[in-house]
Write a protein that holds these residues in place. Structure first.
Motif, PDB file in Angstrom:
ATOM      1  N   ALA A  28       0.843  -1.238  -0.028  1.00  0.00           N
ATOM      2  CA  ALA A  28      -0.085   0.021   0.036  1.00  0.00           C
ATOM      3  C   ALA A  28       0.956   1.514  -0.079  1.00  0.00           C
ATOM      4  CB  ALA A  28      -0.978  -0.022   1.364  1.00  0.00           C
ATOM      5  N   GLU A 220     -13.419  12.526  -0.210  1.00  0.00           N
ATOM      6  CA  GLU A 220     -12.864  11.994   0.979  1.00  0.00           C
ATOM      7  C   GLU A 220     -13.656  12.466   2.216  1.00  0.00           C
ATOM      8  OE1 GLU A 220      -8.633  12.104   1.472  1.00  0.00           O
ATOM      9  OE2 GLU A 220      -8.290  12.290  -0.630  1.00  0.00           O
ATOM     10  N   GLU A 261     -16.019   3.253   2.822  1.00  0.00           N
ATOM     11  CA  GLU A 261     -15.170   4.221   2.565  1.00  0.00           C
ATOM     12  C   GLU A 261     -14.339   4.239   1.688  1.00  0.00           C
ATOM     13  OE1 GLU A 261     -12.205   6.700   5.985  1.00  0.00           O
ATOM     14  OE2 GLU A 261     -12.872   4.838   6.318  1.00  0.00           O
ATOM     15  N   ILE A 262     -14.288   5.628   1.168  1.00  0.00           N
ATOM     16  CA  ILE A 262     -13.252   5.659  -0.356  1.00  0.00           C
ATOM     17  C   ILE A 262     -12.548   6.696  -0.342  1.00  0.00           C
ATOM     18  CG2 ILE A 262     -15.317   4.612  -1.690  1.00  0.00           C
ATOM     19  CD1 ILE A 262     -15.539   7.224  -2.978  1.00  0.00           C
ATOM     20  N   ARG A 263     -11.583   6.713  -0.987  1.00  0.00           N
ATOM     21  CA  ARG A 263     -10.629   7.922  -1.116  1.00  0.00           C
ATOM     22  C   ARG A 263     -10.056   7.947  -2.419  1.00  0.00           C
ATOM     23  NH1 ARG A 263      -5.701   6.389   2.919  1.00  0.00           N
ATOM     24  NH2 ARG A 263      -4.793   4.667   1.728  1.00  0.00           N
ATOM     25  N   GLU A 279      -9.389   4.286  -3.861  1.00  0.00           N
ATOM     26  CA  GLU A 279      -9.170   3.255  -3.007  1.00  0.00           C
ATOM     27  C   GLU A 279     -10.286   3.036  -2.051  1.00  0.00           C
ATOM     28  OE1 GLU A 279      -5.610   4.319  -0.913  1.00  0.00           O
ATOM     29  OE2 GLU A 279      -4.223   3.812  -2.581  1.00  0.00           O
ATOM     30  N   ASN A 281     -11.749   1.256   1.591  1.00  0.00           N
ATOM     31  CA  ASN A 281     -11.387   0.714   3.036  1.00  0.00           C
ATOM     32  C   ASN A 281     -12.217  -0.658   3.227  1.00  0.00           C
ATOM     33  OD1 ASN A 281     -11.004   0.071   5.595  1.00  0.00           O
ATOM     34  ND2 ASN A 281     -10.925   2.152   6.231  1.00  0.00           N
ATOM     35  N   GLU A 285      -8.770  -2.564   5.653  1.00  0.00           N
ATOM     36  CA  GLU A 285      -7.514  -2.144   4.707  1.00  0.00           C
ATOM     37  C   GLU A 285      -7.644  -1.514   3.474  1.00  0.00           C
ATOM     38  OE1 GLU A 285      -4.104  -4.963   2.247  1.00  0.00           O
ATOM     39  OE2 GLU A 285      -5.506  -5.898   3.465  1.00  0.00           O
ATOM     40  N   TRP A 286      -6.911  -0.377   3.146  1.00  0.00           N
ATOM     41  CA  TRP A 286      -7.103   0.029   2.036  1.00  0.00           C
ATOM     42  C   TRP A 286      -6.563  -0.545   0.971  1.00  0.00           C
ATOM     43  CZ3 TRP A 286     -10.040   4.354   1.597  1.00  0.00           C
ATOM     44  CH2 TRP A 286     -10.285   5.116   2.652  1.00  0.00           C
ATOM     45  N   GLU A 288      -6.781  -0.504  -3.722  1.00  0.00           N
ATOM     46  CA  GLU A 288      -6.945   0.230  -4.907  1.00  0.00           C
ATOM     47  C   GLU A 288      -7.863  -0.611  -5.713  1.00  0.00           C
ATOM     48  OE1 GLU A 288      -6.457   0.720  -9.100  1.00  0.00           O
ATOM     49  OE2 GLU A 288      -5.409  -0.715  -7.670  1.00  0.00           O
TER      50      GLU A 288
END
Length: 452
Positions: A28, A220, A261-263, A279, A281, A285-286, A288
């Motif tokens: 990551a 985010e 949850e995304i980013r 990415e 969650n 764990e994050w 992609e």
């Protein structure tokens, strides 16, 4: 897509995938550091016939030809079109979402789907049409499977973007098998499957598309969706970015469920700007899951859509299937074992599935050491050779030691090869025969000096 971090790259440290290429991420890291791929002459030294016939067409071999019989045997398998296969399930889930989410003026699906385009493309389709520079390292023979200097097995489904836009299409999905020379472990395979999505708009269509009052968290944590009245003052590029993120956020919500949850991570790809990776969650764990971006206007214009602007995205089917279904080994996608396949015979494509592992057969582990030649050496050549000889019984190849002689400065590599059959127990004798063949071939084909 081109290089971005250590997952989606055209050439990036430690892992080779293609535009949007999404095989499984090894770490990551947020590093954007590049590393140079070292090409070798192994492919041109590999004996080949003067002509290779593939999918009914002959291709004259030349110094670029480097496709092995093992790779040729995979062409035409089309796992993504095999009903009840996990890759088919993922494809159908994404397709079903786009069919229901995007409806044309006559009540028909807006997106058309192309999942049977042949994997042989021209070098121009694979690179030039996507604005990838002539000197870009992603073109290296050490990273791709070339039929000859002008034709290759596509390295990404993006190879069809220009042609489909040029034919007048504004919204389409492309699904297919793609080919990259790469390392050997449980998350990498020289053949994998991608889905490409492209959407073009006029300025008027773009505003109408994203101003329907949807309230969906795109950004985010801490950011908000812009109000409809704010969209009137947004530049087209920002509105396009908003449309893209809205579409993909809805897609992953469909696949993984609401509340995910995304980013967004800034990225670089040659044919989109700005570019992003999404990415998620997942279970703490994050990870992609896809690459995307606003399409470069030069590409759109060259395809004859001068009055349009658009976005594109790409995702890897194996990656999503391994995450969603808990599949631990990428080789399983090619298995005919009923214990694997029967787990995906479900009444509807959106049914939740958790893969139940079956007994693993014991591994046989052997090491191989050799001095590298004084001229260029590519690990991808070694991995390809091992795959050609050992096939899918090779579970993993890992560089476990690198030694430089203090006086001669010669470099030695020691690799650990793990052999494990997915469907039966291997005997030491058959593994020894395969390993011995690899030792002989690595000397003959790569010009190394064995330390066996």
């Amino acid at each position: 897509m081109a290089a971005c971090r250590n997952v989606t790259r055209m050439v990036h440290c430690g892992q080779i995938v293609s535009p949007w290429g999404l095989q499984i991420k090894r770490a990551a890291s947020l590093s954007h550091a590049w590393c140079r791929s070292i090409a070798s002459d192994f492919a041109s030294r590999t004996p080949t016939a003067n002509t290779v016939e593939l999918l009914g067409k002959p291709y004259i071999s030349d110094s670029y030809s480097n496709i092995t019989k093992k790779i040729l045997s995979k062409v035409g398998k089309n796992l993504h079109n095999r009903k009840h296969h996990p890759l088919w399930l993922i494809k159908e889930r994404v397709k079903d979402h786009f069919y229901k989410q995007y409806i044309g003026r006559f009540g028909t699906p807006l997106f058309s789907v192309y999942d049977d385009l042949p994997p042989v493309v021209t070098v121009e389709q694979n690179f030039d049409s996507l604005l990838i520079p002539q000197d870009h390292p992603s073109r290296k023979k050490g990273d791709n499977y070339y039929l000859n200097q002008t034709h290759m097995l596509r390295a990404h489904t993006s190879a069809h973007q220009w042609d489909l836009m040029h034919s007048g299409l504004d919204a389409f999905l492309v699904v297919g098998d793609v080919y990259r020379r790469d390392q050997i472990d449980g998350t990498h395979y020289p053949v994998f499957h991608q889905m490409e999505g492209v959407r073009l708009f006029s300025n008027h269509e773009l505003f109408n598309n994203v101003s329907g009052g949807e309230s969906f968290c795109l950004f985010e944590q801490g950011h908000r969706t812009p109000h409809k009245q704010e969209m009137h003052t947004m530049e087209a590029a920002k509105l396009l970015e908003y449309s893209l993120k809205l579409a993909l956020t809805k897609l992953v919500a469909h696949l993984f469920g609401d509340g995910l949850e995304i980013r967004w991570v800034d990225c670089y790809f040659p044919f989109t700007h700005p570019s992003f990776e999404m990415e998620i969650n997942f279970q703490g764990e994050w990870m992609e899951v896809l690459g995307c971006g606003v399409m470069e206007q030069q590409l759109v214009n060259s395809a004859g859509a001068e009055n349009k602007i658009g976005w594109a995205f790409g995702l890897g089917l194996e990656r999503l299937a391994m995450i969603l279904y808990g599949i631990p080994d990428i080789r399983l996608f090619w298995s005919e074992d009923a214990r694997f396949l029967k787990q995906f015979h479900v009444p509807h494509v959106n049914q939740k599935i958790q893969f139940k592992p079956f007994s693993k057969y014991p591994p046989v582990i052997n090491d191989i050491s050799f001095w590298l030649p004084s001229d260029k050496y590519s690990e991808n050549d070694f991995y390809d050779l091992v795959r050609t000889i050992g096939g899918d019984i090779v579970e993993k190849v890992e560089l476990i030691d690198e030694y430089t002689h203090p006086e001669t400065k010669r470099v030695s590599h020691c690799y650990q090869i793990t052999y494990r059959h997915l469907e039966r127990t291997l005997t030491q004798k058959e593994v020894s025969n395969i390993h011995h063949t690899i030792e002989q071939s690595v000397v003959q084909e790569l010009g190394v000096e064995g330390r066996f």
